[in-house]
Design an enzyme around this catalytic site. Structure first.
Site, mmCIF file in Angstrom:
data_model
loop_
_atom_site.group_PDB
_atom_site.id
_atom_site.type_symbol
_atom_site.label_atom_id
_atom_site.label_comp_id
_atom_site.label_asym_id
_atom_site.label_seq_id
_atom_site.Cartn_x
_atom_site.Cartn_y
_atom_site.Cartn_z
ATOM 1 N N CYS A 113 -10.598 -3.204 -3.910
ATOM 2 C CA CYS A 113 -9.674 -4.236 -4.402
ATOM 3 C C CYS A 113 -10.424 -5.488 -4.837
ATOM 4 C CB CYS A 113 -8.650 -4.574 -3.325
ATOM 5 S SG CYS A 113 -7.441 -3.254 -3.083
ATOM 6 N N GLU B 38 0.398 5.296 0.701
ATOM 7 C CA GLU B 38 -0.504 6.330 1.205
ATOM 8 C C GLU B 38 -0.159 7.707 0.639
ATOM 9 O OE1 GLU B 38 -1.917 4.374 5.424
ATOM 10 O OE2 GLU B 38 -0.432 5.972 5.483
ATOM 11 N N ASN C 287 0.846 -1.193 0.000
ATOM 12 C CA ASN C 287 0.000 0.000 0.000
ATOM 13 C C ASN C 287 0.884 1.247 0.000
ATOM 14 O OD1 ASN C 287 0.623 -0.878 2.623
ATOM 15 N ND2 ASN C 287 -1.166 0.091 3.539
ATOM 16 N N GLU D 79 -3.062 -4.788 -2.917
ATOM 17 C CA GLU D 79 -3.592 -5.700 -3.929
ATOM 18 C C GLU D 79 -3.644 -5.013 -5.297
ATOM 19 O OE1 GLU D 79 -4.836 -4.877 -0.980
ATOM 20 O OE2 GLU D 79 -6.192 -6.409 -0.192
ATOM 21 N N CYS E 278 -4.068 0.553 -2.418
ATOM 22 C CA CYS E 278 -3.879 -0.654 -1.614
ATOM 23 C C CYS E 278 -2.831 -1.574 -2.239
ATOM 24 C CB CYS E 278 -5.184 -1.425 -1.504
ATOM 25 S SG CYS E 278 -6.527 -0.535 -0.703
HETATM 26 ZN ZN LIG Z 1 -7.977 -2.347 -1.143
#
Ligand SMILES: [Zn+2]
Length: 146
Positions: free
Chosen positions: A99, A52, A50, A63, A61
């Site tokens: 996701c 940010e 991830n 994924e 994220c």
């Molecule tokens: Zn996600």
């Protein structure tokens, strides 16, 4: 469509690869790092973490980072064989709704997904189990003119 047997995948190898991806997480605001890997048809693991952002909304994220990276590297939707996601959660981590929608678009419904945490707890699920009733390309019918 080939159904993968989730028992053939090495849980420790997949979770360790996801944990290593998690080490790269950029999470200065939440401190909540997540790692993910998606294995392609050649057995190559595409990893993501991830990332940010101070504006929060642009945060991505693990994924989606892994999947978008794999697509950008030339992999095709539907060719992924297995995925693993890990985070520092009490129970095995679970992907967010965004996701899940992206996984429905880019992965086969029966693709095994391994969810884990740093304690070594894990559980198996599939893309279809993660998002039943998903909106897909088959829902995008051209409008009929009458
Ligand atoms: Zn996600």
């Amino acid at each position: 469509m080939v159904t993968e047997d989730r028992r053939e995948w090495d849980v420790k190898t997949l979770l360790e690869a996801a944990r290593m991806a998690r080490d790269h997480a950029y999470v200065p605001y939440s401190g909540f790092g997540v790692g993910a890997v998606f294995m392609d048809a050649d057995g190559h693991l595409h990893s993501g973490c991830n990332v940010e952002n101070a504006a929060y909304g642009p945060t991505n994220c693990a994924e989606r980072t892994a999947l978008f990276r794999a697509i950008a590297d030339g992999r095709k939707p539907g060719e992924f064989r297995v995925a693993a996601v890990i985070g520092d959660t009490d129970a095995p981590i679970t992907p967010c709704g965004v996701c899940r929608q992206v996984m429905v678009e880019l992965c086969r419904p029966d693709m095994p997904v391994l969810l884990g945490n740093l304690r070594g707890d894990y559980r198996w699920t599939t893309v279809a189990e993660l998002l039943p009733g998903a909106f897909t390309s088959t829902d995008l019918q051209p409008q009929r003119s009458s």
